[in-house]
Design a protein around this motif. Sequence first.
Motif, PDB file in Angstrom:
ATOM      1  N   VAL A  51       0.830  -1.195   0.000  1.00 43.84           N
ATOM      2  CA  VAL A  51       0.000   0.000   0.000  1.00 43.84           C
ATOM      3  C   VAL A  51       0.869   1.251   0.000  1.00 43.84           C
ATOM      4  CG1 VAL A  51      -1.734   1.270   1.314  1.00 43.84           C
ATOM      5  CG2 VAL A  51      -1.871  -1.201   1.163  1.00 43.84           C
ATOM      6  N   VAL A  52       1.971   1.215   0.736  1.00 42.85           N
ATOM      7  CA  VAL A  52       2.785   2.407   0.890  1.00 42.85           C
ATOM      8  C   VAL A  52       3.976   2.432  -0.064  1.00 42.85           C
ATOM      9  CG1 VAL A  52       2.109   2.772   3.262  1.00 42.85           C
ATOM     10  CG2 VAL A  52       4.112   1.384   2.784  1.00 42.85           C
ATOM     11  N   ALA A  53       4.205   1.333  -0.767  1.00 42.59           N
ATOM     12  CA  ALA A  53       5.348   1.292  -1.681  1.00 42.59           C
ATOM     13  C   ALA A  53       5.152   2.291  -2.817  1.00 42.59           C
ATOM     14  CB  ALA A  53       5.510  -0.116  -2.260  1.00 42.59           C
ATOM     15  N   SER A  54       6.254   2.782  -3.309  1.00 40.75           N
ATOM     16  CA  SER A  54       6.213   3.697  -4.443  1.00 40.75           C
ATOM     17  C   SER A  54       5.866   2.893  -5.686  1.00 40.75           C
ATOM     18  CB  SER A  54       7.580   4.363  -4.602  1.00 40.75           C
ATOM     19  OG  SER A  54       7.619   5.113  -5.776  1.00 40.75           O
ATOM     20  N   THR A  55       4.625   3.047  -6.148  1.00 37.41           N
ATOM     21  CA  THR A  55       4.122   2.261  -7.259  1.00 37.41           C
ATOM     22  C   THR A  55       3.237   3.137  -8.132  1.00 37.41           C
ATOM     23  OG1 THR A  55       4.074   0.313  -5.828  1.00 37.41           O
ATOM     24  CG2 THR A  55       2.788   0.192  -7.840  1.00 37.41           C
ATOM     25  N   PRO A  56       3.369   3.025  -9.464  1.00 38.70           N
ATOM     26  CA  PRO A  56       2.428   3.747 -10.334  1.00 38.70           C
ATOM     27  C   PRO A  56       0.993   3.355  -9.991  1.00 38.70           C
ATOM     28  CG  PRO A  56       4.237   2.861 -11.619  1.00 38.70           C
ATOM     29  CD  PRO A  56       4.375   2.285 -10.230  1.00 38.70           C
ATOM     30  N   ARG A  57       0.091   4.312 -10.080  1.00 36.64           N
ATOM     31  CA  ARG A  57      -1.298   4.099  -9.661  1.00 36.64           C
ATOM     32  C   ARG A  57      -2.031   3.040 -10.486  1.00 36.64           C
ATOM     33  NH1 ARG A  57      -2.906   7.682  -5.843  1.00 36.64           N
ATOM     34  NH2 ARG A  57      -1.709   9.597  -5.671  1.00 36.64           N
ATOM     35  N   ASP A  58      -1.599   2.772 -11.704  1.00 35.75           N
ATOM     36  CA  ASP A  58      -2.306   1.796 -12.530  1.00 35.75           C
ATOM     37  C   ASP A  58      -1.737   0.382 -12.387  1.00 35.75           C
ATOM     38  OD1 ASP A  58       0.040   2.515 -13.787  1.00 35.75           O
ATOM     39  OD2 ASP A  58      -0.841   2.745 -15.768  1.00 35.75           O
ATOM     40  N   ILE A  59      -0.864   0.182 -11.419  1.00 42.43           N
ATOM     41  CA  ILE A  59      -0.321  -1.151 -11.135  1.00 42.43           C
ATOM     42  C   ILE A  59      -0.758  -1.559  -9.734  1.00 42.43           C
ATOM     43  CG2 ILE A  59       1.755  -2.530 -10.764  1.00 42.43           C
ATOM     44  CD1 ILE A  59       3.182  -0.742 -12.761  1.00 42.43           C
ATOM     45  N   ALA A  60      -1.415  -2.712  -9.640  1.00 44.64           N
ATOM     46  CA  ALA A  60      -1.774  -3.278  -8.344  1.00 44.64           C
ATOM     47  C   ALA A  60      -0.736  -4.338  -8.015  1.00 44.64           C
ATOM     48  CB  ALA A  60      -3.167  -3.890  -8.396  1.00 44.64           C
ATOM     49  N   VAL A  61      -0.253  -4.320  -6.791  1.00 43.20           N
ATOM     50  CA  VAL A  61       0.771  -5.278  -6.386  1.00 43.20           C
ATOM     51  C   VAL A  61       0.452  -5.803  -5.001  1.00 43.20           C
ATOM     52  CG1 VAL A  61       2.272  -3.465  -5.463  1.00 43.20           C
ATOM     53  CG2 VAL A  61       3.263  -5.660  -6.107  1.00 43.20           C
ATOM     54  N   ARG A  62       0.742  -7.069  -4.826  1.00 44.11           N
ATOM     55  CA  ARG A  62       0.630  -7.713  -3.523  1.00 44.11           C
ATOM     56  C   ARG A  62       1.896  -8.532  -3.349  1.00 44.11           C
ATOM     57  NH1 ARG A  62      -2.127  -6.437   0.836  1.00 44.11           N
ATOM     58  NH2 ARG A  62      -2.658  -8.261   2.042  1.00 44.11           N
ATOM     59  N   SER A  63       2.520  -8.457  -2.193  1.00 45.48           N
ATOM     60  CA  SER A  63       3.764  -9.196  -1.991  1.00 45.48           C
ATOM     61  C   SER A  63       3.679 -10.046  -0.740  1.00 45.48           C
ATOM     62  CB  SER A  63       4.950  -8.238  -1.891  1.00 45.48           C
ATOM     63  OG  SER A  63       4.887  -7.472  -0.714  1.00 45.48           O
ATOM     64  N   ARG A  64       4.486 -11.083  -0.730  1.00 46.04           N
ATOM     65  CA  ARG A  64       4.612 -11.929   0.457  1.00 46.04           C
ATOM     66  C   ARG A  64       6.065 -12.360   0.591  1.00 46.04           C
ATOM     67  NH1 ARG A  64       0.572 -16.505   2.229  1.00 46.04           N
ATOM     68  NH2 ARG A  64      -0.512 -14.652   2.889  1.00 46.04           N
TER      69      ARG A  64
END
Length: 176
Positions: free
Chosen positions: A25-38
Motif C-alpha cells: 500500500v505504501v510502496a512507491s508504485t504507479p497508480r495503474d499497477i496493483a501489487v501484492r507481496s509476500r
Amino acid sequence: MKRRAMVAGLCAVASAGCTDRLRDVVASTPRDIAVRSRYIDGDPLVEGQSVRSMPEELITHATSFRSQAGALGAIRPGHPETTEFVENTEFVDDGGEAVLVVAQRLTAPEVEVRLGSISRTGDHSLRIAVDLAGVRGEIETDDPVVKTLLLRLTDEQGPPERVIVSIDGDRAGVTI
C-alpha cells in the motif's frame, strides 16, 4: 498524498500481526499497477527455478509465471504459504489479469527482503526494487540462505513483458 499515507497507516494498524504485510500500500508504485507481496523465509522453488540452480556468483535471481499450473509446478512440496499465494492469484493465461514474479536473494539468515518500489522503464517494462531489512552495514556470510519475495502484479496497461528486479545493487531480469 496525506490521504494515501493516512489510509496506509490505518490499514497497517488494522492488520497488525498479519502474515501478509501491507507494504504494498505504501510502496512507491504507479497508480495503474496493483501489487501484492509476500515474504518467504527460505526457498520454495524446485531445482531449475531457484537461485540455488544459478551459477555460484549469481546471488540475485528472478523468475515469473503467467499461469497457475506453471507456478504450482515450480513449488516444492511443503510450502503452504507459497501455494496459498499462488492459488489466490488470477493469472493472465487462466483468464485473469495478474502475473507472478518471484525474486530471490542468497544472503545472511537474519536478513529479510521486502518490496521497495516499482517503476516503469518503458512500454510494458517494470523495475522492481527490493530492499534488504534486518541488518545494517555490509552483509557477508559463509553460509548464505535463500530469501524469497513473491509479487503478484496486475497492470491496467496489460501484463508486463519485461521485469528487472534490483536487490542491493544486483539485478536480475525476467521476460514474462
